[in-house]
Design a protein around this motif. Structure first.
Motif, PDB file in Angstrom:
ATOM      1  N   VAL A 154       0.848  -1.190   0.000  1.00  0.00           N
ATOM      2  CA  VAL A 154       0.000   0.000   0.000  1.00  0.00           C
ATOM      3  C   VAL A 154       0.886   1.243   0.000  1.00  0.00           C
ATOM      4  CG1 VAL A 154      -1.743   1.308   1.298  1.00  0.00           C
ATOM      5  CG2 VAL A 154      -1.900  -1.189   1.147  1.00  0.00           C
ATOM      6  N   VAL A 155       0.541   2.166  -0.882  1.00  0.00           N
ATOM      7  CA  VAL A 155       1.262   3.434  -0.995  1.00  0.00           C
ATOM      8  C   VAL A 155       0.335   4.545  -0.502  1.00  0.00           C
ATOM      9  CG1 VAL A 155       2.327   5.056  -2.598  1.00  0.00           C
ATOM     10  CG2 VAL A 155       2.564   2.590  -2.984  1.00  0.00           C
ATOM     11  N   ASN A 156       0.819   5.309   0.475  1.00  0.00           N
ATOM     12  CA  ASN A 156       0.067   6.455   0.982  1.00  0.00           C
ATOM     13  C   ASN A 156       0.606   7.709   0.316  1.00  0.00           C
ATOM     14  OD1 ASN A 156      -1.498   4.959   2.939  1.00  0.00           O
ATOM     15  ND2 ASN A 156       0.421   4.726   4.065  1.00  0.00           N
ATOM     16  N   TYR A 157      -0.287   8.586  -0.104  1.00  0.00           N
ATOM     17  CA  TYR A 157       0.123   9.816  -0.782  1.00  0.00           C
ATOM     18  C   TYR A 157      -0.955  10.864  -0.601  1.00  0.00           C
ATOM     19  CZ  TYR A 157      -3.049   8.135  -4.445  1.00  0.00           C
ATOM     20  OH  TYR A 157      -4.144   7.693  -5.126  1.00  0.00           O
ATOM     21  N   THR A 158      -0.616  12.092  -0.962  1.00  0.00           N
ATOM     22  CA  THR A 158      -1.611  13.163  -0.908  1.00  0.00           C
ATOM     23  C   THR A 158      -1.905  13.631  -2.321  1.00  0.00           C
ATOM     24  OG1 THR A 158       0.103  14.834  -0.608  1.00  0.00           O
ATOM     25  CG2 THR A 158      -0.942  13.971   1.397  1.00  0.00           C
ATOM     26  N   GLU A 159      -3.085  14.141  -2.479  1.00  0.00           N
ATOM     27  CA  GLU A 159      -3.559  14.568  -3.796  1.00  0.00           C
ATOM     28  C   GLU A 159      -4.354  15.859  -3.606  1.00  0.00           C
ATOM     29  OE1 GLU A 159      -6.795  12.246  -6.089  1.00  0.00           O
ATOM     30  OE2 GLU A 159      -4.940  11.119  -6.385  1.00  0.00           O
ATOM     31  N   LYS A 160      -4.222  16.766  -4.567  1.00  0.00           N
ATOM     32  CA  LYS A 160      -4.988  18.011  -4.491  1.00  0.00           C
ATOM     33  C   LYS A 160      -6.294  17.828  -5.255  1.00  0.00           C
ATOM     34  CE  LYS A 160      -4.402  22.960  -4.843  1.00  0.00           C
ATOM     35  NZ  LYS A 160      -3.504  24.055  -5.199  1.00  0.00           N
ATOM     36  N   ARG A 161      -7.406  18.046  -4.550  1.00  0.00           N
ATOM     37  CA  ARG A 161      -8.736  17.950  -5.173  1.00  0.00           C
ATOM     38  C   ARG A 161      -9.528  19.198  -4.803  1.00  0.00           C
ATOM     39  NH1 ARG A 161     -10.418  11.913  -3.240  1.00  0.00           N
ATOM     40  NH2 ARG A 161      -8.717  10.804  -4.253  1.00  0.00           N
ATOM     41  N   ASN A 162      -9.921  19.962  -5.819  1.00  0.00           N
ATOM     42  CA  ASN A 162     -10.685  21.193  -5.582  1.00  0.00           C
ATOM     43  C   ASN A 162     -10.036  22.060  -4.511  1.00  0.00           C
ATOM     44  OD1 ASN A 162     -12.600  20.274  -7.441  1.00  0.00           O
ATOM     45  ND2 ASN A 162     -13.740  19.189  -5.855  1.00  0.00           N
ATOM     46  N   SER A 163      -8.781  22.335  -4.644  1.00  0.00           N
ATOM     47  CA  SER A 163      -7.974  23.160  -3.738  1.00  0.00           C
ATOM     48  C   SER A 163      -7.848  22.576  -2.323  1.00  0.00           C
ATOM     49  CB  SER A 163      -8.484  24.607  -3.696  1.00  0.00           C
ATOM     50  OG  SER A 163      -9.705  24.707  -2.999  1.00  0.00           O
ATOM     51  N   GLU A 164      -8.203  21.315  -2.133  1.00  0.00           N
ATOM     52  CA  GLU A 164      -8.029  20.633  -0.855  1.00  0.00           C
ATOM     53  C   GLU A 164      -6.972  19.554  -1.005  1.00  0.00           C
ATOM     54  OE1 GLU A 164     -11.175  18.856   1.682  1.00  0.00           O
ATOM     55  OE2 GLU A 164     -12.518  20.122   0.495  1.00  0.00           O
ATOM     56  N   ILE A 165      -6.177  19.346   0.032  1.00  0.00           N
ATOM     57  CA  ILE A 165      -5.201  18.265   0.054  1.00  0.00           C
ATOM     58  C   ILE A 165      -5.873  17.065   0.722  1.00  0.00           C
ATOM     59  CG2 ILE A 165      -2.946  17.500   0.896  1.00  0.00           C
ATOM     60  CD1 ILE A 165      -2.763  19.725  -1.188  1.00  0.00           C
ATOM     61  N   VAL A 166      -5.937  15.957  -0.014  1.00  0.00           N
ATOM     62  CA  VAL A 166      -6.631  14.759   0.462  1.00  0.00           C
ATOM     63  C   VAL A 166      -5.625  13.629   0.612  1.00  0.00           C
ATOM     64  CG1 VAL A 166      -8.463  13.104  -0.118  1.00  0.00           C
ATOM     65  CG2 VAL A 166      -8.707  15.492  -0.780  1.00  0.00           C
ATOM     66  N   LYS A 167      -5.700  12.906   1.730  1.00  0.00           N
ATOM     67  CA  LYS A 167      -4.842  11.746   1.932  1.00  0.00           C
ATOM     68  C   LYS A 167      -5.462  10.558   1.199  1.00  0.00           C
ATOM     69  CE  LYS A 167      -2.924  13.117   6.347  1.00  0.00           C
ATOM     70  NZ  LYS A 167      -2.701  12.741   7.748  1.00  0.00           N
ATOM     71  N   CYS A 168      -4.624   9.835   0.453  1.00  0.00           N
ATOM     72  CA  CYS A 168      -5.098   8.697  -0.331  1.00  0.00           C
ATOM     73  C   CYS A 168      -4.180   7.502  -0.091  1.00  0.00           C
ATOM     74  CB  CYS A 168      -5.067   9.025  -1.819  1.00  0.00           C
ATOM     75  SG  CYS A 168      -5.989  10.488  -2.291  1.00  0.00           S
ATOM     76  N   SER A 169      -4.680   6.337  -0.426  1.00  0.00           N
ATOM     77  CA  SER A 169      -3.826   5.144  -0.429  1.00  0.00           C
ATOM     78  C   SER A 169      -4.336   4.191  -1.501  1.00  0.00           C
ATOM     79  CB  SER A 169      -3.791   4.474   0.943  1.00  0.00           C
ATOM     80  OG  SER A 169      -5.065   4.016   1.310  1.00  0.00           O
ATOM     81  N   LYS A 170      -3.380   3.582  -2.176  1.00  0.00           N
ATOM     82  CA  LYS A 170      -3.687   2.593  -3.215  1.00  0.00           C
ATOM     83  C   LYS A 170      -2.599   1.540  -3.187  1.00  0.00           C
ATOM     84  CE  LYS A 170      -6.172   5.398  -6.601  1.00  0.00           C
ATOM     85  NZ  LYS A 170      -6.265   5.783  -8.000  1.00  0.00           N
ATOM     86  N   LYS A 171      -2.895   0.418  -3.791  1.00  0.00           N
ATOM     87  CA  LYS A 171      -1.859  -0.593  -3.960  1.00  0.00           C
ATOM     88  C   LYS A 171      -0.903  -0.090  -5.035  1.00  0.00           C
ATOM     89  CE  LYS A 171      -4.354  -4.435  -2.148  1.00  0.00           C
ATOM     90  NZ  LYS A 171      -4.549  -5.849  -2.150  1.00  0.00           N
ATOM     91  N   LYS A 172       0.367  -0.418  -4.875  1.00  0.00           N
ATOM     92  CA  LYS A 172       1.401   0.110  -5.762  1.00  0.00           C
ATOM     93  C   LYS A 172       1.079  -0.163  -7.229  1.00  0.00           C
ATOM     94  CE  LYS A 172       5.869   0.592  -4.775  1.00  0.00           C
ATOM     95  NZ  LYS A 172       7.248   0.247  -4.416  1.00  0.00           N
ATOM     96  N   TYR A 173       0.607  -1.369  -7.560  1.00  0.00           N
ATOM     97  CA  TYR A 173       0.335  -1.693  -8.963  1.00  0.00           C
ATOM     98  C   TYR A 173      -0.738  -0.799  -9.568  1.00  0.00           C
ATOM     99  CZ  TYR A 173      -3.775  -4.461  -7.545  1.00  0.00           C
ATOM    100  OH  TYR A 173      -4.977  -4.874  -7.032  1.00  0.00           O
TER     101      TYR A 173
END
Length: 184
Positions: A114-133
């Motif tokens: 599992v890879v944890n990362y942040t993403e910008k959505r509509n000027s908000e920073i959102v914490k996300c996680s997905k499997k590496k593949y």
């Protein structure tokens, strides 16, 4: 992970899986060549140059996106792949399809941490996680090349010349190393 991907047996899958995997590896090992450029390369783009007293095979090509000519050494593994394809660059039919196949290939390879990362959505920073593949795309090869070259101690200007990056700021976004790797 590139070694795992190279050695995974895809013989039970459609030939497109092998082509996509092999093109991805060539990009990741040879300057992070963009798929749009890789699709235009052929055996006439392979030149032998004398470097440090040795003959080295290099890709010599025009990169439309940057409008510059580039010469990039061909990694020995990439040469193996090209030889496997009878001296040709593996053909990718569609970037969209190849991105889908890369995710499937990543799953076959077992890249399921599992890879944890942040993403910008509509000027908000959102914490996300997905499997590496789930995160692997053709563009991952460019990032992989830049990170690996950096970890091997190559200077930024040399890596940027091979990857075709014009801006150091943009280029530095490509380098993905952990705090431990920085400390090392």
């Amino acid at each position: 992970e590139l070694a795992i991907m190279k050695n995974i047996d895809l013989s039970g899958y459609d030939k497109e899986y092998t082509n996509v995997r092999d093109a991805f590896l060539i990009s990741a090992l040879c300057g992070g060549v963009r798929v749009s450029t890789l699709k235009q390369l052929h055996k006439d783009n392979i030149k032998v140059l004398r470097i440090d007293g040795e003959d080295k095979k290099c890709f010599d090509f025009y990169a439309p996106k940057t409008g510059k000519f580039r010469t990039v050494p061909i990694h020995p593994v990439a040469l193996e792949i090209i030889d496997k394809h009878n001296g040709k660059i593996p053909i990718i039919k569609s970037e969209v399809t190849s991105n889908e196949l890369l995710k499937k290939i990543g799953k076959i390879c077992g890249f399921d941490s599992v890879v944890n990362y942040t993403e910008k959505r509509n000027s908000e920073i959102v914490k996300c996680s997905k499997k590496k593949y789930e995160l692997i795309t053709n563009h991952t090869a460019r990032r992989s090349f830049c990170t690996i070259a950096y970890e091997c101690g190559n200077d930024l200007l040399t890596i940027m010349a091979m990857s075709g990056h014009k801006s150091e700021k943009t280029f530095l976004d490509y380098i993905k190393v952990s705090e431990k790797q920085h400390a090392k």
